[in-house]
Design a protein around this motif. Sequence first.
Motif, PDB file in Angstrom:
ATOM      1  N   MET A 115       0.634  -0.800   0.602  1.00  0.00           N
ATOM      2  CA  MET A 115       0.267  -0.755   0.099  1.00  0.00           C
ATOM      3  C   MET A 115       0.740   1.508  -0.204  1.00  0.00           C
ATOM      4  N   GLU A 116       2.338   1.131   0.017  1.00  0.00           N
ATOM      5  CA  GLU A 116       3.204   2.121  -0.208  1.00  0.00           C
ATOM      6  C   GLU A 116       2.999   3.481  -1.700  1.00  0.00           C
ATOM      7  N   VAL A 117       2.612   4.522  -0.727  1.00  0.00           N
ATOM      8  CA  VAL A 117       2.718   5.241  -2.521  1.00  0.00           C
ATOM      9  C   VAL A 117       3.750   5.743  -2.648  1.00  0.00           C
ATOM     10  N   VAL A 118       3.805   5.824  -4.818  1.00  0.00           N
ATOM     11  CA  VAL A 118       5.138   6.486  -5.030  1.00  0.00           C
ATOM     12  C   VAL A 118       4.944   7.231  -4.994  1.00  0.00           C
ATOM     13  N   ARG A 119       6.645   8.205  -4.849  1.00  0.00           N
ATOM     14  CA  ARG A 119       5.486   9.126  -5.212  1.00  0.00           C
ATOM     15  C   ARG A 119       7.406   9.770  -6.167  1.00  0.00           C
ATOM     16  N   ALA A 120       7.019  10.759  -6.472  1.00  0.00           N
ATOM     17  CA  ALA A 120       8.562  11.434  -8.104  1.00  0.00           C
ATOM     18  C   ALA A 120       9.823  11.185  -7.855  1.00  0.00           C
ATOM     19  N   GLU A 121      10.151  11.193  -6.306  1.00  0.00           N
ATOM     20  CA  GLU A 121      11.664  11.561  -5.539  1.00  0.00           C
ATOM     21  C   GLU A 121      11.636  10.064  -5.419  1.00  0.00           C
ATOM     22  N   ASP A 122      11.020   9.040  -5.859  1.00  0.00           N
ATOM     23  CA  ASP A 122      11.716   7.851  -5.414  1.00  0.00           C
ATOM     24  C   ASP A 122      12.485   7.133  -6.355  1.00  0.00           C
ATOM     25  N   THR A 123      13.405   5.586  -5.832  1.00  0.00           N
ATOM     26  CA  THR A 123      14.275   4.728  -6.676  1.00  0.00           C
ATOM     27  C   THR A 123      13.883   3.675  -6.297  1.00  0.00           C
ATOM     28  N   LEU A 124      13.273   3.119  -7.296  1.00  0.00           N
ATOM     29  CA  LEU A 124      12.754   1.489  -7.385  1.00  0.00           C
ATOM     30  C   LEU A 124      13.929   0.211  -7.548  1.00  0.00           C
ATOM     31  N   VAL A 125      14.089  -0.188  -5.819  1.00  0.00           N
ATOM     32  CA  VAL A 125      14.980  -1.755  -6.890  1.00  0.00           C
ATOM     33  C   VAL A 125      14.497  -2.522  -6.557  1.00  0.00           C
ATOM     34  N   VAL A 126      13.631  -3.844  -7.761  1.00  0.00           N
ATOM     35  CA  VAL A 126      13.039  -4.215  -8.250  1.00  0.00           C
ATOM     36  C   VAL A 126      14.030  -5.641  -8.122  1.00  0.00           C
ATOM     37  N   SER A 127      13.156  -7.021  -8.176  1.00  0.00           N
ATOM     38  CA  SER A 127      13.707  -8.591  -8.650  1.00  0.00           C
ATOM     39  C   SER A 127      12.392  -8.758  -9.501  1.00  0.00           C
ATOM     40  N   GLY A 128      13.185  -9.900 -10.179  1.00  0.00           N
ATOM     41  CA  GLY A 128      12.154 -10.617 -11.146  1.00  0.00           C
ATOM     42  C   GLY A 128      12.882 -10.705 -12.375  1.00  0.00           C
ATOM     43  N   ASN A 129      11.870 -11.301 -13.273  1.00  0.00           N
ATOM     44  CA  ASN A 129      12.182 -11.081 -14.813  1.00  0.00           C
ATOM     45  C   ASN A 129      11.955 -10.488 -15.410  1.00  0.00           C
ATOM     46  N   ASP A 130      12.977 -10.545 -16.364  1.00  0.00           N
ATOM     47  CA  ASP A 130      14.348  -9.342 -17.441  1.00  0.00           C
ATOM     48  C   ASP A 130      12.646  -9.261 -18.263  1.00  0.00           C
ATOM     49  N   LEU A 131      12.282 -10.201 -18.663  1.00  0.00           N
ATOM     50  CA  LEU A 131      10.782  -9.275 -19.875  1.00  0.00           C
ATOM     51  C   LEU A 131       9.884  -9.187 -19.014  1.00  0.00           C
ATOM     52  N   LYS A 132       9.594  -9.777 -17.971  1.00  0.00           N
ATOM     53  CA  LYS A 132       8.341  -8.650 -17.237  1.00  0.00           C
ATOM     54  C   LYS A 132       8.638  -7.320 -16.657  1.00  0.00           C
ATOM     55  N   ILE A 133      10.036  -7.509 -16.489  1.00  0.00           N
ATOM     56  CA  ILE A 133      10.494  -5.510 -16.009  1.00  0.00           C
ATOM     57  C   ILE A 133      10.570  -4.898 -16.592  1.00  0.00           C
ATOM     58  N   GLU A 134      10.751  -5.309 -18.329  1.00  0.00           N
ATOM     59  CA  GLU A 134      10.494  -4.677 -19.409  1.00  0.00           C
ATOM     60  C   GLU A 134       9.471  -4.299 -20.154  1.00  0.00           C
ATOM     61  N   GLN A 135       8.679  -6.023 -19.516  1.00  0.00           N
ATOM     62  CA  GLN A 135       6.604  -5.243 -20.061  1.00  0.00           C
ATOM     63  C   GLN A 135       6.664  -3.949 -19.216  1.00  0.00           C
ATOM     64  N   MET A 136       6.594  -4.064 -18.007  1.00  0.00           N
ATOM     65  CA  MET A 136       5.491  -3.778 -17.084  1.00  0.00           C
ATOM     66  C   MET A 136       6.432  -1.705 -17.500  1.00  0.00           C
ATOM     67  N   LEU A 137       7.540  -1.457 -17.492  1.00  0.00           N
ATOM     68  CA  LEU A 137       8.134   0.033 -18.353  1.00  0.00           C
ATOM     69  C   LEU A 137       7.061   0.172 -19.535  1.00  0.00           C
ATOM     70  N   THR A 138       7.047  -1.304 -20.318  1.00  0.00           N
ATOM     71  CA  THR A 138       6.759  -0.339 -21.818  1.00  0.00           C
ATOM     72  C   THR A 138       4.555  -0.957 -21.559  1.00  0.00           C
ATOM     73  N   GLU A 139       5.061  -1.270 -20.530  1.00  0.00           N
ATOM     74  CA  GLU A 139       2.969  -1.040 -20.385  1.00  0.00           C
ATOM     75  C   GLU A 139       3.361   1.024 -19.595  1.00  0.00           C
ATOM     76  N   ALA A 140       4.037   1.357 -18.856  1.00  0.00           N
ATOM     77  CA  ALA A 140       3.877   2.189 -17.895  1.00  0.00           C
ATOM     78  C   ALA A 140       3.712   3.320 -19.146  1.00  0.00           C
ATOM     79  N   ARG A 141       5.136   3.014 -20.710  1.00  0.00           N
ATOM     80  CA  ARG A 141       5.432   4.346 -21.402  1.00  0.00           C
ATOM     81  C   ARG A 141       3.839   4.523 -22.308  1.00  0.00           C
ATOM     82  N   LYS A 142       3.514   3.328 -22.844  1.00  0.00           N
ATOM     83  CA  LYS A 142       2.310   3.646 -22.757  1.00  0.00           C
ATOM     84  C   LYS A 142       1.194   4.120 -22.303  1.00  0.00           C
TER      85      LYS A 142
END
Length: 229
Positions: free
Chosen positions: A194-221
């Motif tokens: 339930m943590e809200v992401v802020r503009a000044e945040d830096t996220l450290v995430v772990s997962g499958n490379d393809l899933k990370i890229e898909q997530m970022l692609t959807e965000a750009r879309k």
Amino acid sequence: MKKQVAIMGLGRFGVGLANTLLTMGYDVLAMDVDEKKVQAIAPTITRAVQADGTDEAVLRELGVDKFDVAIVAMGSDIENSVLSTILLRKLGVRYVVARADNDLHGSILDKIGADKVVYPEREMGTRVAHGLMLTQVLDYMPLAASYGVAKLSPPNSFIGRTLSELGLGREGKWGIAVLIIQREREIIVTPDRMEVVRAEDTLVVSGNDLKIEQMLTEARKMKREEEEE
């Protein structure tokens, strides 16, 4: 008392290690047979000496046997790398790290007692390759084939939304774990969904490379769709 680290070999790898370890708060002894390399690093390091890391008497005189960690940063000179590693084990240094240029070199270092063998060129190549494929990623550390830890700035579409809403977390849409949120001087480890992401945040995430890229692609879309509205 600060931990003491001795580095043998002041090529680019050795110099990079020395400077980074110093900023991390370690006392660093850097040595090389090349006087010019020693002079170049001397002003910015705890102690730099022109010395032969394959000479047992010299290592004893410098007190390397009492150091917490010793790093054999020589790479291309396999004979000296192996000899230096053997001497450090003989002197009883608590933890010995040795650089290898190839698998055979690494296998030899492992067999003669190096606690850890590193392959800087190979590891850097892997990180750069993943960085090229994973756009918007600030840094990347591979853990296994097609799986790793990525550091990223949140896309605009993330800001103001909870991790749960974004489908993040092991149980989320993407199966991507958020390990850390760096928020200015605050470090949030394994944040609540339930943590809200802020503009000044830096996220450290772990997962499958393809899933990370898909997530970022959807965000750009999503960003493009919002701009078009």
